[in-house]
Write a protein that holds these residues in place. Sequence first.
Motif, PDB file in Angstrom:
ATOM      1  N   TYR A 392       0.820  -1.210   0.000  1.00  0.00           N
ATOM      2  CA  TYR A 392       0.000   0.000   0.000  1.00  0.00           C
ATOM      3  C   TYR A 392       0.854   1.259   0.000  1.00  0.00           C
ATOM      4  CZ  TYR A 392      -2.888   3.838   1.509  1.00  0.00           C
ATOM      5  OH  TYR A 392      -3.493   5.071   1.583  1.00  0.00           O
ATOM      6  N   ARG A 494      -4.878  -9.198  -7.264  1.00  0.00           N
ATOM      7  CA  ARG A 494      -5.888  -8.737  -6.328  1.00  0.00           C
ATOM      8  C   ARG A 494      -7.216  -8.546  -7.060  1.00  0.00           C
ATOM      9  NH1 ARG A 494      -1.575  -4.530  -3.989  1.00  0.00           N
ATOM     10  NH2 ARG A 494      -0.871  -5.685  -2.155  1.00  0.00           N
ATOM     11  N   TRP A 635      -5.726  -7.169   0.517  1.00  0.00           N
ATOM     12  CA  TRP A 635      -4.731  -6.185   0.943  1.00  0.00           C
ATOM     13  C   TRP A 635      -4.371  -6.448   2.396  1.00  0.00           C
ATOM     14  CZ3 TRP A 635      -2.651  -2.096  -1.968  1.00  0.00           C
ATOM     15  CH2 TRP A 635      -3.184  -1.952  -3.252  1.00  0.00           C
TER      16      TRP A 635
END
Length: 670
Positions: A392, A494, A635
């Motif tokens: 991130y 993802r 995540w």
Amino acid sequence: MTQAETRSTGRGAQNAVVAAIMLGMLLSALDQTIVSTALPTIVSDLGGGNHLSWVVTSYLLAETIMTILVGKFGDLYGRKKMFLLSVGLFVVGSFFAGWADSMGWLIASRAVQGLGAGGLLVTATAVIADVVPLSERGKYQGFVGSVFGVATVVGPLLGGLFVDHLSWRWAFYVNIPIGLLVLAVAAFALPSVAAPNKPKIDYLGILLIALASTGLTLVTSWGGTEYPWGSPTIIWMAVGSVVALVAFVFVEMRAAEPMLPLRLFRSRVFTVSSVLSFIVGFALLGGVTYLPTYLQFVHGATATGSGLRMLPLVAGLMVAAIVVGQVISKTGRYRWFPVIGSLLIAGGLLLLSLMDASTTFWVTSGYMIVLGLGVGMVMPVPTVVVQSTSDYKDLGVATSGVSFLRTLGSSFGVAIFGTIYAGQLPDHLGPATPPGIDPRIVMSPKGVAALPDPARLPVINAYADTLQTMFLVAAPVGILAFLVALLLREVPLRDSARVIASGNSGVGESFAVPASSDSEVELEKLISLVVSKQKTDPRPEILARSGVPLSFAQAWLLVRVFKHSRDDGDATLLEIAENSRIPPGIFEPVARQLVDSGYATEAEGHYRFTPQGTEAFTRLIGASRVWMLERLADWDELENGFSEAVDRMSERMIASSRELTAGRHAAAGV
């Protein structure tokens, strides 16, 4: 750095802002390609054919540098100011480009245009985030992508129409009235939103990469044309560029907020994706810039006709990009697309090197389709892969890094194609020009077309031979891309990144729109796309999950009271109204209901939370947070900064309802 709070606007004002932004982005996107079909005529009017590539390259380099700077400047000085400044620069650059009486003047004006265009691209996407609710932003991101799709198709065609029916100068003058309209609407309707934190700007890093990229581009475009490759000018410029590049590496290792953190290149996936992105830009802009020269000089097409005849390239690109995006979304598999696509790029460039005066329209179209399919197959992959493998904290800089290298590849592509073209043309054209004919005549498509057959055919063949050499020398770039693509590993994607792939519009998010270096901005884009794919408003579901016995309007106002009471401990309806641009009287019935139900207290127009109100707010935001984390399950929730970003987005999700809708509910006492 956190994103600024979204400023609420009414539907009419919001639509006006978005319309102005889309017009501004259309101008910027068009000017990447609109000059391609006009370049042969521009060169015949102004001379300086050996500088032809710089009409495009100066624009791209200036745009690239500005996209890095303007986002930071927007946080420092306000995005509205930077948007207006960018439009102003673009209009001024367009005016002087249209007025240019020399190639040097035109190139300098194009650089000013590029500065404005880079500012427009970045601030426009940021302004959309300022005025469009998070829950509705996904569809606007789709509109942005479609703008670039339209510009890629329309740009060469529009440039041709201006050349054939007005003048090449109108390819630039057309920006002025539209730009002034954008300025007027933006100055009136754009909200002034300040960022809560001031960023640190890597000025030295940006300066060094600008010097290195400009110097290397000059070396590739001047070497062998303006100066011999072994001349002191080329040697010292190459040495200076390498020194600047080495210094950039050392600066980035020590910068507080580096423009391009070098740790990213420890990831083989990021490195391979960056190289592929660079090559995509190289192949596409190089081909788009010089194919009109072949079509106009060799095939005798008009400027408009050359724009139409390039549609097979664009069609192949868009079809391949859309299909690949959908397949990646459904299967999560991507590795073989850049492998096959890079071979098609090499094959397409090799096929283009076979074109001569006898090549038919349909054969030429087939060659263009091959190149377009190759670029389109590679195009969606780098962004999707990088957003699936980056932590991130690196999401923003990794995505913007791929975007930066793609645009840099475009600059080098145009420059290297131009160097080969400028170096080969005099050798082929000199002997082919009939004695007694003004050399300026053979530099114009109309002049060549007007020559009698015996004189015209050698000139046509000279142009064909030059362009054949250019495409042949460029073809190994596709082989390099193939070898690099073989190093790309297949990693699990993802779910949010797969949503981006399914939303790919051909040239939108995966190619033309610069990414933000702010990780929270990029995460918001992912959430916006996820929401848009749901087809239904998620907020009623979130409200139901919270178990809070409030109507939608009551929940919205409760969150708004909290947002305005954080600093002073209380909030007034006037403060909320000023932010949402709705008369405060509309909120009074719902505010009274919150007081009567025990969620807030009121004294002389000032509202405060009660313990019951605090609990209700916590449950609302908690439900929103859980909803988001379910969509971001792949995540790392514990990663530094991610959890805080989700908290802020959770609050914006509840508070981002259309204020006019909430106002109608309030007025009805819902």
